[in-house]
Design a protein around this motif. Structure first.
Motif, PDB file in Angstrom:
ATOM      1  N   UNK A 174       1.107  -0.973   0.116  1.00 16.24           N
ATOM      2  CA  UNK A 174      -0.523  -0.021   0.230  1.00 16.24           C
ATOM      3  C   UNK A 174       0.507   1.236  -0.536  1.00 16.24           C
ATOM      4  N   UNK A 175       1.934   1.337   0.662  1.00 19.07           N
ATOM      5  CA  UNK A 175       3.061   2.605   0.889  1.00 19.07           C
ATOM      6  C   UNK A 175       3.506   2.216  -0.476  1.00 19.07           C
ATOM      7  N   UNK A 176       3.056   1.524  -0.858  1.00 20.08           N
ATOM      8  CA  UNK A 176       4.342   1.292  -2.266  1.00 20.08           C
ATOM      9  C   UNK A 176       3.502   2.438  -3.962  1.00 20.08           C
ATOM     10  N   UNK A 177       2.349   1.973  -3.363  1.00 23.74           N
ATOM     11  CA  UNK A 177       1.057   2.273  -4.464  1.00 23.74           C
ATOM     12  C   UNK A 177       0.907   4.141  -4.138  1.00 23.74           C
ATOM     13  N   UNK A 178       1.376   4.141  -2.807  1.00 24.72           N
ATOM     14  CA  UNK A 178       0.880   5.541  -2.612  1.00 24.72           C
ATOM     15  C   UNK A 178       1.842   6.433  -3.057  1.00 24.72           C
ATOM     16  N   UNK A 179       2.511   6.272  -3.263  1.00 28.05           N
ATOM     17  CA  UNK A 179       4.345   7.026  -3.091  1.00 28.05           C
ATOM     18  C   UNK A 179       5.145   6.495  -4.792  1.00 28.05           C
ATOM     19  N   UNK A 180       3.998   5.523  -5.670  1.00 30.71           N
ATOM     20  CA  UNK A 180       4.523   5.680  -7.085  1.00 30.71           C
ATOM     21  C   UNK A 180       5.973   4.862  -6.768  1.00 30.71           C
ATOM     22  N   UNK A 181       5.994   3.918  -6.108  1.00 30.43           N
ATOM     23  CA  UNK A 181       7.449   3.389  -6.093  1.00 30.43           C
ATOM     24  C   UNK A 181       7.540   1.731  -6.418  1.00 30.43           C
ATOM     25  N   UNK A 183       7.701  -1.697  -5.458  1.00 29.12           N
ATOM     26  CA  UNK A 183       7.033  -2.462  -3.329  1.00 29.12           C
ATOM     27  C   UNK A 183       8.733  -3.168  -2.833  1.00 29.12           C
ATOM     28  N   UNK A 184       9.406  -3.425  -4.050  1.00 33.14           N
ATOM     29  CA  UNK A 184      10.658  -3.687  -4.038  1.00 33.14           C
ATOM     30  C   UNK A 184      11.708  -3.176  -3.134  1.00 33.14           C
ATOM     31  N   UNK A 185      11.837  -1.700  -4.000  1.00 28.37           N
ATOM     32  CA  UNK A 185      12.472  -0.671  -3.083  1.00 28.37           C
ATOM     33  C   UNK A 185      11.799  -0.441  -1.296  1.00 28.37           C
ATOM     34  N   UNK A 186      10.848  -0.692  -1.462  1.00 26.84           N
ATOM     35  CA  UNK A 186      10.351   0.336  -0.118  1.00 26.84           C
ATOM     36  C   UNK A 186      10.430  -0.807   0.983  1.00 26.84           C
ATOM     37  N   UNK A 187      10.567  -2.173   0.300  1.00 25.81           N
ATOM     38  CA  UNK A 187      10.706  -3.139   1.337  1.00 25.81           C
ATOM     39  C   UNK A 187      12.382  -2.854   1.344  1.00 25.81           C
ATOM     40  N   UNK A 188      13.183  -3.142   0.860  1.00 25.49           N
ATOM     41  CA  UNK A 188      14.461  -2.946   1.132  1.00 25.49           C
ATOM     42  C   UNK A 188      14.529  -1.543   2.102  1.00 25.49           C
ATOM     43  N   UNK A 189      14.069  -0.776   2.213  1.00 26.61           N
ATOM     44  CA  UNK A 189      14.419   0.992   2.639  1.00 26.61           C
ATOM     45  C   UNK A 189      14.084   0.610   4.202  1.00 26.61           C
ATOM     46  N   UNK A 190      13.247  -0.977   4.795  1.00 25.70           N
ATOM     47  CA  UNK A 190      12.625  -1.002   6.268  1.00 25.70           C
ATOM     48  C   UNK A 190      13.441  -2.151   6.584  1.00 25.70           C
TER      49      UNK A 190
END
Length: 334
Positions: A174-181, A183-190
């Protein structure tokens, strides 16, 4: 004889079957022996719910003074025995422009069914797996066991871990969709770090963390980035058919949440002809546990595997055992 009861049960937990049958008959535990040669599968469903059938058969045998066999019709079995706890979630999250989580709140409502069974422990593991592979600096997690008028849900492969980890993966998507990123990059950041950002919400340090190099190796070998770009190009041109590619990690601790359950026992007889007979506290359900234990024994004695025999799990040989569950069967009993 002498108020004794021998119970053959298709169970992952012979010691529990011994205890519940003794409790039902109001006998001491030493009057009851439970034996399990093997099951046709387990996955948690035979950890506690085998007690229903063991107790009914034992009660009939005690009253009728004769052997009793009980095999449930498949339809009745499905109606009576519980499954995985289905869950309803409410969650909210705060995050920065890179998708890194700043704070998360989640409520996990689990359908327990008509009795407690193992629901409390399942809820505990759901709480402990909400972080999955990600560092959460500020978190509020609540798990609820909801009593319902359905069969009592029970242990099932993962034991609450999937219910906890799943909502985190959905949240990050959901965060990835919100930021248009991606999803892998969002996971890597966390991801949990090494030497920093490495403490779980329940206060345990994440050790031997290889998630970052493992991810790099998998992304290289799968050619993930190029394939994602090719899929985006395909989807832009295809109004109906769409394709996807996903990457999700899992962190899972192999153990029981209750520390004292992480123990086991074995009885090893060495006979004068050099052959070896082994009883251990684990149960065979198609996962190859007895073969692995035999391999351990053969290796320790320097014998060929044919000289080692593993017999049925038996509460008169190995007492006060833990269930064969939590992926510990080979580690603990071996």
């Amino acid at each position: 004889e002498m108020d004794g009861m021998l119970v053959y049960s298709s169970t992952q937990h012979p010691s529990e079957m011994q205890q519940v049958v003794a409790h039902m008959l109001d006998w001491p535990a030493h009057n009851v022996v439970c034996e399990c040669r093997r099951m046709g599968g387990g996955f948690g469903g035979k950890e506690s719910q085998s007690a229903l059938f063991a107790c009914v058969a034992a009660l009939a045998a005690q009253r009728l003074r004769r052997p009793v066999k009980l095999r449930a019709d498949r339809d009745d079995d499905f109606l009576i025995t519980g499954k995985r706890h289905d869950a309803v979630y409410e969650y909210e999250a705060g995050f920065d422009d890179q998708g890194r989580l700043l704070g998360v709140r989640v409520e996990i409502a689990l359908r327990a069914g008509y009795s407690a069974d193992l629901s409390g422990a399942v809820a505990t593991r759901a709480v402990c797996h909400f972080d999955n592979a990600y560092y959460l600096p500020d978190v509020d997690i609540v798990a609820l066991c909801c009593k319902t008028n359905t069969q009592s849900n029970t242990a099932f492969r993962g034991f609450g871990g999937p219910q906890g980890a799943l909502v985190m993966e959905v949240l990050l998507d959901g965060i990835a969709r919100e930021l248009r990123r991606d999803p892998l990059d969002v996971r890597l950041a966390n991801y949990y770090g090494v030497g920093e950002r490495d403490t779980t919400p329940y206060g345990q340090r994440v050790e031997d963390n290889i998630i970052a190099p493992l991810t790099d190796a998998l992304l290289d070998s799968s050619d993930y980035r190029a394939r994602r770009a090719a899929l985006a190009e395909f989807n832009a041109k295809s109004p109906v058919l769409k394709r996807g590619l996903a990457f999700s990690p899992v962190k899972f601790g192999i153990s029981f949440n209750v520390p004292f359950l992480n123990q086991a026992g074995a009885l090893v007889h060495v006979y004068k002809d050099g052959s070896v007979l082994v009883n251990h506290g684990g149960t065979e359900m198609g996962q190859g546990l007895n073969t692995k234990v035999a391999q351990v024994v053969a290796n320790q004695f320097g014998l060929p595997l044919s000289r080692v025999r593993v017999t049925a799990t038996d509460t008169s040989k190995i007492a006060n055992t833990s269930a064969t569950a939590a992926s510990t069967g080979s580690d603990l009993n071996g």
